[in-house]
Design a protein around this motif. Structure first.
Motif, PDB file in Angstrom:
ATOM      1  N   SER A 150      54.580   4.768   0.792  1.00  0.00           N
ATOM      2  CA  SER A 150      54.397   6.012   1.557  1.00  0.00           C
ATOM      3  C   SER A 150      52.992   6.147   2.136  1.00  0.00           C
ATOM      4  O   SER A 150      52.605   7.221   2.584  1.00  0.00           O
ATOM      5  CB  SER A 150      54.734   7.224   0.681  1.00  0.00           C
ATOM      6  OG  SER A 150      53.996   7.200  -0.527  1.00  0.00           O
ATOM      7  N   GLY A 151      52.224   5.045   2.110  1.00  0.00           N
ATOM      8  CA  GLY A 151      50.966   4.989   2.851  1.00  0.00           C
ATOM      9  C   GLY A 151      49.721   5.457   2.116  1.00  0.00           C
ATOM     10  O   GLY A 151      48.681   5.660   2.739  1.00  0.00           O
ATOM     11  N   SER A 186      51.675  -1.906   6.066  1.00  0.00           N
ATOM     12  CA  SER A 186      52.992  -2.457   6.423  1.00  0.00           C
ATOM     13  C   SER A 186      53.928  -2.414   5.225  1.00  0.00           C
ATOM     14  O   SER A 186      53.492  -2.397   4.069  1.00  0.00           O
ATOM     15  CB  SER A 186      52.853  -3.896   6.935  1.00  0.00           C
ATOM     16  OG  SER A 186      52.429  -4.765   5.900  1.00  0.00           O
ATOM     17  N   ASP A 187      55.202  -2.390   5.504  1.00  0.00           N
ATOM     18  CA  ASP A 187      56.216  -2.355   4.454  1.00  0.00           C
ATOM     19  C   ASP A 187      57.520  -2.898   5.033  1.00  0.00           C
ATOM     20  O   ASP A 187      57.775  -2.756   6.237  1.00  0.00           O
ATOM     21  CB  ASP A 187      56.421  -0.921   3.943  1.00  0.00           C
ATOM     22  CG  ASP A 187      57.079  -0.867   2.572  1.00  0.00           C
ATOM     23  OD1 ASP A 187      56.345  -0.720   1.572  1.00  0.00           O
ATOM     24  OD2 ASP A 187      58.315  -0.989   2.493  1.00  0.00           O
ATOM     25  N   ILE A 188      58.335  -3.493   4.182  1.00  0.00           N
ATOM     26  CA  ILE A 188      59.614  -4.044   4.639  1.00  0.00           C
ATOM     27  C   ILE A 188      60.613  -2.941   4.991  1.00  0.00           C
ATOM     28  O   ILE A 188      61.523  -3.137   5.795  1.00  0.00           O
ATOM     29  CB  ILE A 188      60.205  -5.000   3.561  1.00  0.00           C
ATOM     30  CG1 ILE A 188      61.345  -5.821   4.148  1.00  0.00           C
ATOM     31  CG2 ILE A 188      60.631  -4.228   2.321  1.00  0.00           C
ATOM     32  CD1 ILE A 188      61.832  -6.945   3.243  1.00  0.00           C
ATOM     33  N   MET A 248      60.023   3.898   4.915  1.00  0.00           N
ATOM     34  CA  MET A 248      58.702   4.103   4.321  1.00  0.00           C
ATOM     35  C   MET A 248      57.619   4.193   5.394  1.00  0.00           C
ATOM     36  O   MET A 248      56.660   4.947   5.263  1.00  0.00           O
ATOM     37  CB  MET A 248      58.375   2.974   3.341  1.00  0.00           C
ATOM     38  CG  MET A 248      59.114   3.018   2.015  1.00  0.00           C
ATOM     39  SD  MET A 248      58.576   4.383   0.938  1.00  0.00           S
ATOM     40  CE  MET A 248      59.726   5.667   1.337  1.00  0.00           C
ATOM     41  N   ILE A 249      57.788   3.432   6.448  1.00  0.00           N
ATOM     42  CA  ILE A 249      56.821   3.475   7.550  1.00  0.00           C
ATOM     43  C   ILE A 249      56.850   4.851   8.213  1.00  0.00           C
ATOM     44  O   ILE A 249      55.804   5.413   8.552  1.00  0.00           O
ATOM     45  CB  ILE A 249      57.101   2.355   8.581  1.00  0.00           C
ATOM     46  CG1 ILE A 249      56.873   0.975   7.941  1.00  0.00           C
ATOM     47  CG2 ILE A 249      56.235   2.520   9.824  1.00  0.00           C
ATOM     48  CD1 ILE A 249      55.473   0.751   7.390  1.00  0.00           C
ATOM     49  N   TRP A 263      50.593   1.295  11.619  1.00  0.00           N
ATOM     50  CA  TRP A 263      51.710   1.103  10.682  1.00  0.00           C
ATOM     51  C   TRP A 263      52.689   0.080  11.255  1.00  0.00           C
ATOM     52  O   TRP A 263      53.022   0.138  12.434  1.00  0.00           O
ATOM     53  CB  TRP A 263      52.442   2.427  10.426  1.00  0.00           C
ATOM     54  CG  TRP A 263      51.547   3.518   9.919  1.00  0.00           C
ATOM     55  CD1 TRP A 263      51.038   4.564  10.629  1.00  0.00           C
ATOM     56  CD2 TRP A 263      51.034   3.668   8.590  1.00  0.00           C
ATOM     57  NE1 TRP A 263      50.249   5.361   9.841  1.00  0.00           N
ATOM     58  CE2 TRP A 263      50.228   4.833   8.580  1.00  0.00           C
ATOM     59  CE3 TRP A 263      51.182   2.937   7.407  1.00  0.00           C
ATOM     60  CZ2 TRP A 263      49.567   5.287   7.431  1.00  0.00           C
ATOM     61  CZ3 TRP A 263      50.525   3.386   6.262  1.00  0.00           C
ATOM     62  CH2 TRP A 263      49.736   4.536   6.277  1.00  0.00           C
ATOM     63  N   LYS A 264      53.142  -0.833  10.384  1.00  0.00           N
ATOM     64  CA  LYS A 264      54.079  -1.876  10.840  1.00  0.00           C
ATOM     65  C   LYS A 264      55.204  -2.061   9.827  1.00  0.00           C
ATOM     66  O   LYS A 264      54.959  -2.099   8.622  1.00  0.00           O
ATOM     67  CB  LYS A 264      53.356  -3.222  10.994  1.00  0.00           C
ATOM     68  CG  LYS A 264      52.307  -3.268  12.095  1.00  0.00           C
ATOM     69  CD  LYS A 264      51.674  -4.646  12.158  1.00  0.00           C
ATOM     70  CE  LYS A 264      50.639  -4.742  13.275  1.00  0.00           C
ATOM     71  NZ  LYS A 264      50.038  -6.103  13.324  1.00  0.00           N
TER      72      LYS A 264
END
Length: 375
Positions: free
Chosen positions: A202-203, A259-261, A265-266, A284-285
């Protein structure tokens, strides 16, 4: 009128030195103990510490300490403390408690006795014949007994300091904001270097890094219990907020990537960053770790990846660590910091850590694996 007080900044296990450094940076001399940092300071330190401490859990005001092995001793020693210096005639004073390895082990009984002793003292000092109204500001009292030593405090923070006020969404196991800030503080990252969190969830790590990078006080967008306390002059709060505004460096350029899969979440990360007032400051990616592309000569990876604690997850998590290790072998000038409870991390990553630090993420024992980039 009270001018100076003794404060306690509580800390997660293993982060005491980080919290102590933060308190020193604010100009106060400290004494470090297990799970806490103690310091004498003027009343004005209460607003400043609540606004600025990034890694502490709470700021408590120490009212008194004494030994008690009987309920009579607990009652009389509590009643002898100058509660009227802090709590108003209409103040609400709920009492919470804990007891460890002590003769007085019944926490509900200890809470009731402290409450009664306080009420008797306050009624006497305010000349009240009847029960106190408790309709005003809230003063949360804690009675903590450890090996028969009683510590009585007031919680100046209210909600824990990890609640910055920007989290509008989160995943299954969000990293506390205070822990995220500590992970960054335990590195020598500076705002002019790139920072990537390839497991951003969640960043929280990128957001905390941006707040640190622009020197934005972490408590700037929230309220604190002690803002309503009469013995803290309102101008102390005004001065503290003005100081926070003056010290913020909104022009500091940052290169921070999260980044996150998981694409959901992004989206949550973007929403949280926007709520924190950081807008487009963080990139964000949505991508897999194996697609991580390093373009700068120097930089930092700081991450809190999945730990693989659920059945069936271990193989997937091991693959993530292996992918990250393979990529970072090609970038020896980068520093890598990973928090995980996965015991075979170094084996999967393919390299022994330069340094390892034991930390508790909530109740989970973890290691913070640190790889220092070549200069």
């Amino acid at each position: 009128m009270v001018q100076h007080v003794k404060l306690i900044a509580t800390a997660a296990m293993g982060l005491e030195s980080v919290v102590a450094n933060e308190v020193r940076d604010l100009g106060y001399e400290v004494e470090v103990d297990n799970g806490k940092v103690l310091f004498n300071a003027p009343i004005s330190a209460i607003p400043r510490c609540n606004l600025w401490l990034r890694t502490a859990d709470r700021v408590k005001l120490l009212i008194g300490e004494f030994k008690a092995m009987t309920f009579d001793e607990l009652f009389e020693n509590t009643k002898a403390l100058p509660w009227e210096n802090f709590i108003t005639e209409d103040g609400q004073f709920p009492v919470s408690g804990k007891s460890i390895k002590s003769t007085l082990y019944s926490v509900p009984d200890c809470q009731a006795i402290v409450k009664k002793a306080m009420a008797e003292r306050l009624k006497l000092k305010y000349g009240l014949a009847t029960k106190m109204s408790e309709s005003g500001a809230v003063y949360k009292v804690e009675v903590a007994i450890h090996k028969d030593k009683v510590t009585l405090t007031l919680d100046t923070s209210g909600s824990g300091l990890h609640k910055r006020g920007y989290r509008v969404g989160q995943g299954e196991a969000p990293l506390k904001e205070t822990m995220a800030a500590a992970l960054i503080k335990l590195t020598n990252w500076k705002p002019d270097h790139m920072l990537i969190d390839p497991f951003c969830g969640s960043g929280t790590i990128p957001i905390e890094a941006a707040l640190i990078g622009q020197n934005i006080a972490p408590g700037f967008n929230r309220e604190f219990a002690s803002e309503k306390w009469d013995f803290i002059k309102s101008n102390y709060w005004e001065q503290a907020f003005e100081e926070a505004e003056d010290k913020a460096n909104y022009d500091q350029k940052l290169t921070i990537i999260g980044s996150d899969i998981d694409h959901s979440m992004i989206k949550i990360s973007k929403d949280n960053a926007k709520e924190a007032g950081l807008g487009d400051l963080i990139e964000w990616k949505q991508m897999q770790v194996k697609d991580l592309f390093i373009r700068n000569e120097y930089g930092y990876i700081i991450g809190n990846p999945p730990y693989g604690q659920r059945i069936g997850d271990k193989k997937t998590v091991a693959g993530l660590y292996k992918d990250l290790g393979t990529i970072m072998k090609e970038h020896p000038t980068w520093s890598v910091y990973i928090l995980t409870a996965f015991t075979e991390f170094e084996k999967q990553y393919g390299q022994k850590a330069t340094k390892k630090r034991k930390l508790f993420n909530g109740f989970i024992q973890t290691n913070y694996y640190q790889y220092f980039g070549k200069r």
